[in-house]
Design an enzyme around this catalytic site. Structure first.
Site, mmCIF file in Angstrom:
data_model
loop_
_atom_site.group_PDB
_atom_site.id
_atom_site.type_symbol
_atom_site.label_atom_id
_atom_site.label_comp_id
_atom_site.label_asym_id
_atom_site.label_seq_id
_atom_site.Cartn_x
_atom_site.Cartn_y
_atom_site.Cartn_z
ATOM 1 N N ASN A 226 -4.093 -1.280 5.190
ATOM 2 C CA ASN A 226 -4.123 -2.117 6.390
ATOM 3 C C ASN A 226 -3.528 -1.342 7.561
ATOM 4 O OD1 ASN A 226 -1.160 -2.606 6.494
ATOM 5 N ND2 ASN A 226 -1.609 -3.501 4.492
ATOM 6 N N LYS A 305 -15.005 10.571 -7.653
ATOM 7 C CA LYS A 305 -15.486 9.909 -6.439
ATOM 8 C C LYS A 305 -16.677 8.992 -6.748
ATOM 9 C CE LYS A 305 -17.195 11.034 -1.893
ATOM 10 N NZ LYS A 305 -17.898 12.033 -1.112
ATOM 11 N N PRO A 323 1.750 -7.502 -7.778
ATOM 12 C CA PRO A 323 2.946 -8.346 -7.883
ATOM 13 C C PRO A 323 3.401 -8.789 -6.494
ATOM 14 C CG PRO A 323 3.446 -6.033 -8.359
ATOM 15 C CD PRO A 323 1.962 -6.144 -8.252
ATOM 16 N N ASP A 324 3.957 -9.974 -6.408
ATOM 17 C CA ASP A 324 4.529 -10.439 -5.138
ATOM 18 C C ASP A 324 5.977 -9.954 -5.108
ATOM 19 O OD1 ASP A 324 5.722 -11.859 -3.026
ATOM 20 O OD2 ASP A 324 4.122 -13.365 -3.137
ATOM 21 N N ILE A 325 6.209 -8.889 -4.354
ATOM 22 C CA ILE A 325 7.508 -8.210 -4.399
ATOM 23 C C ILE A 325 8.632 -9.141 -3.959
ATOM 24 C CG2 ILE A 325 8.834 -6.268 -3.460
ATOM 25 C CD1 ILE A 325 6.080 -4.855 -3.010
ATOM 26 N N PHE A 345 8.555 -11.664 5.947
ATOM 27 C CA PHE A 345 7.766 -11.711 7.172
ATOM 28 C C PHE A 345 6.502 -12.515 6.877
ATOM 29 C CE2 PHE A 345 8.930 -8.866 10.774
ATOM 30 C CZ PHE A 345 10.195 -8.542 10.337
ATOM 31 N N LYS A 363 7.788 -18.831 -1.583
ATOM 32 C CA LYS A 363 8.401 -17.586 -2.072
ATOM 33 C C LYS A 363 9.913 -17.730 -2.204
ATOM 34 C CE LYS A 363 4.706 -14.731 -0.106
ATOM 35 N NZ LYS A 363 4.255 -13.371 -0.384
#
Ligand code: PMT
Length: 428
Positions: A226, A305, A323-325, A345, A363
């Site tokens: 991103n 590739k 995983p959701d850290i 955030f 969370k």
């Protein structure tokens, strides 16, 4: 470093101290860069340093005799050690070993380098280099505090693979990074240092921050990622260090210099960031998840590739969840006596408050910094940002809206609010 900034060093009289670490080989490159920037350079080596690099190498690079001993009548007949101490405008020790740091913290003068440090009014900086366990040791951290109080500016250390095979903080900053630090004004100081009379409310705290994007490989040449530049996370790290915290910054691939006094661990994928976060968060007081972590990765990474297939207009990739850290760190908090305070955030393009509240709850965070990343000039990649802060602490729920401003200022406000939450949270 730009040519313009290098010019700011021209004519500066720098005494380069080298102590006995494997990183001493990098000091040759540092001496070369200092000379190229127009500095006058004199080198002083400890006895142990000479086991890693020879005085002759440094002499050839600087064009000046290298001093190695306090009790050297010939050298003293040239420029005596007190004269040398007065000559220096800056004393820069790179690498600085744990042993040298301990001796300097005690004010010892048992060799030429330590004697010069005591005898000189010069600005003083050091780039520590040692095994990660030695760096983390309470005795070394005590010495770091003491040296900072005595006016030493600490450059680094960096984090990563070590010569001994360990991974962690303790690597000497690269010579180029040390050069960049040299031209920073004194207010950009390392963790634990008295901020020229400023307050240090985060002194004694360990803050872990994730920053930048993650990269999820698809094949040897492609990845999913991103637009995060790391600027927001790095600004948070700098702000926390300026307020006195020990800061561990876990960064995805970005092209930013490490803020002064911050320990940096570089990672690529979400799973690597997850592992580094769990390791470092185990003893931290505040954890801030600013990284834009990829929610998904390729289920299988192609060994070679991926080729275009004739006649096929579409390619399907099967993605699986990362995983959701931050959610995991928040769970860790629940099992370890209330530490750390967890700040997340939320990057949203609509319904900022609704989605941010949902993330705060789901969370199980203590605080969330919600930013609208659809506004031009703010958020991803920009130098400025605006945010809605939502938190819950010992005094209940709170919120604040921070208008557009440089990320450095917003970062400071976020850290100060997190410190407020930490102070007022209920004792577990
Ligand atoms: O890096 P810059 O260019 O300066 O841009 C800054 C920023 C826009 C990236 C930053 O301000 C920001 O918003 N960071 C969070 C981006 C994000 O991924 O938000 P999210 O809403 O998808 O994630 C919510 C929270 O969960 C975040 O704290 C995130 O770090 C965390 N997360 C998300 C997914 C995951 N697998 N693990 C996580 O820990």
């Amino acid at each position: 470093m730009t040519t313009q900034s290098a010019h700011r060093l021209a004519g500066r009289r720098i005494l380069l101290g080298i102590s006995a670490g494997i990183a001493a080989y990098k000091s040759a490159q540092l001496a070369r860069l200092l000379k190229q920037s127009g500095c006058e350079v004199r080198v002083v080596m400890t006895e142990g340093a000479q086991a890693f690099i020879t005085p002759l190498t440094l002499q050839a690079l600087t064009g000046e005799p290298v001093r190695t001993s306090l009790l050297d009548p010939e050298a003293e007949a040239g420029m005596g050690h007190i004269e040398l101490a007065r000559w220096a405008e800056t004393i820069l020790i790179a690498p600085a070993t744990a042993d040298l740091m301990a001796r300097l913290a005690q004010g010892m003068a048992d060799d030429l380098l330590t004697t010069l440090c005591l005898a000189s009014d010069a600005e003083k900086m050091m780039a520590p280099a040692m095994n990660q366990a030695m760096w983390r040791h309470v005795a070394t951290q005590r010495n770091v505090e003491r040296l900072a109080q005595d006016g030493w500016r600490l450059l680094g250390p960096a984090s990563g693979d070590q010569a001994c095979g360990d991974v962690g903080p303790g690597r000497m900053l690269e010579p180029e990074a040390i050069m960049a630090e040299l031209i920073l004004p004194n207010r950009e100081i390392a963790h634990g240092q008295a901020a020229l009379g400023g307050e240090m409310p985060a002194r004694g705290l360990h803050v872990v921050i994730t920053a930048g994007p993650t990269r999820e490989p698809l094949d040897p040449v492609r990845y999913l990622s991103n637009h995060s530049s790391g600027k927001m996370g790095f600004a948070l790290a700098a702000a926390a260090a300026e307020l006195g915290a020990r800061v561990s910054l876990i960064s995805g691939p970005v092209i930013l210099p490490t803020p002064a006094g911050v320990e940096r661990t570089d990672v690529e994928t979400a799973r690597q960031m997850h592992e580094a976060s769990r390791l470092l968060a185990a003893d931290c007081d505040i954890f801030i998840g600013c990284a834009a972590v990829a929610d998904y990765r390729a289920e299988a990474v192609a060994e070679h590739k991926i080729k275009k297939t004739e006649g096929e207009e579409a390619l399907s990739l099967r993605l699986i969840k990362n995983p959701d850290i931050i959610a995991d760190i928040a769970k860790l908090r629940d099992t370890s006596g209330g530490r750390p305070l967890v700040v997340g955030f939320a990057a949203e393009t609509r319904e900022l408050e609704t989605y941010a509240r949902d993330k705060l709850e789901r969370k199980r965070l203590d605080m969330i910094v919600a930013n609208d990343v659809s506004t031009a000039g703010l958020g991803f990649g920009a130098d400025d940002n605006a945010a809605l802060l939502l938190w819950r602490d010992g005094e209940g729920e709170g919120g604040a809206s921070l208008p557009p401003q440089p990320k450095s200022e917003l970062a400071r406000a976020v850290i100060e609010r997190a410190l407020g939450c930490l102070t007022s949270r209920p004792v577990h």
